[in-house]
Design a protein around this motif. Structure first.
Motif, short mmCIF file in Angstrom:
data_model
loop_
_atom_site.label_atom_id
_atom_site.label_comp_id
_atom_site.label_asym_id
_atom_site.label_seq_id
_atom_site.Cartn_x
_atom_site.Cartn_y
_atom_site.Cartn_z
N UNK A 2 0.82 -1.20 0.00
CA UNK A 2 0.00 0.00 0.00
C UNK A 2 0.85 1.25 0.00
N UNK A 3 0.24 2.32 0.39
CA UNK A 3 0.92 3.60 0.44
C UNK A 3 1.84 3.63 1.65
N UNK A 4 3.05 4.11 1.44
CA UNK A 4 4.00 4.24 2.55
C UNK A 4 3.64 5.45 3.39
N UNK A 5 3.79 5.28 4.68
CA UNK A 5 3.59 6.43 5.58
C UNK A 5 4.83 7.31 5.51
N UNK A 6 4.67 8.58 5.81
CA UNK A 6 5.79 9.51 5.82
C UNK A 6 6.87 8.97 6.76
N UNK A 15 10.04 -1.64 -4.75
CA UNK A 15 9.02 -2.68 -4.93
C UNK A 15 8.23 -2.96 -3.65
N UNK A 16 8.55 -2.24 -2.57
CA UNK A 16 7.83 -2.40 -1.32
C UNK A 16 8.45 -3.38 -0.35
N UNK A 17 9.47 -4.11 -0.80
CA UNK A 17 10.13 -5.05 0.10
C UNK A 17 10.98 -4.29 1.12
N UNK A 18 11.24 -4.94 2.23
CA UNK A 18 12.01 -4.27 3.29
C UNK A 18 13.50 -4.28 2.97
N UNK A 19 14.13 -3.19 3.32
CA UNK A 19 15.55 -2.98 3.06
C UNK A 19 16.34 -3.46 4.27
N UNK A 20 17.04 -4.60 4.13
CA UNK A 20 17.80 -5.16 5.24
C UNK A 20 19.23 -4.65 5.27
N UNK A 21 19.64 -3.95 4.22
CA UNK A 21 20.97 -3.34 4.19
C UNK A 21 20.77 -1.85 4.42
N UNK A 33 19.10 -3.42 11.51
CA UNK A 33 18.20 -4.56 11.56
C UNK A 33 17.20 -4.44 12.71
N UNK A 34 17.65 -3.91 13.84
CA UNK A 34 16.73 -3.67 14.97
C UNK A 34 15.65 -2.68 14.53
N UNK A 35 16.04 -1.65 13.80
CA UNK A 35 15.08 -0.66 13.31
C UNK A 35 14.07 -1.28 12.34
N UNK A 36 14.56 -2.13 11.44
CA UNK A 36 13.66 -2.77 10.47
C UNK A 36 12.69 -3.71 11.19
N UNK A 37 13.18 -4.46 12.16
CA UNK A 37 12.28 -5.35 12.91
C UNK A 37 11.20 -4.55 13.66
N UNK A 38 11.58 -3.44 14.24
CA UNK A 38 10.60 -2.59 14.93
C UNK A 38 9.59 -2.04 13.92
N UNK A 39 10.07 -1.67 12.75
CA UNK A 39 9.20 -1.19 11.69
C UNK A 39 8.21 -2.28 11.26
#
Length: 60
Positions: A2-6, A15-21, A33-39
């Motif tokens: 969907x639409x990304x939040x600010x 493509x909407x996939x999560x950026x692990x790098x 990685x801690x930030x991505x998991x929290x996201x």
């Protein structure tokens, strides 16, 4: 996806996939990685929780 939040842009590729790098090569990988998991947890809270998988296998 969907639409990304600010503010979510750095966490996702186009493509909407999560950026692990981390987008900044000087950023600490583990901290990123801690930030991505929290996201991702915010996604689960917003869009309905799925069972959490663990390193030992899928959640039951």
């Amino acid at each position: 996806m969907g639409i990304l939040r600010r503010g979510d842009e750095p966490m996702h590729y186009e493509d909407g996939s999560h950026r692990w790098v981390p987008p900044d090569p000087d950023m600490d990988q583990e901290a990123w990685e801690v930030s991505v998991r929290a996201h991702q947890e915010k996604h689960r809270e917003m869009f309905g929780a799925r069972p959490k998988a663990t390193r030992d296998g899928p959640a039951t």
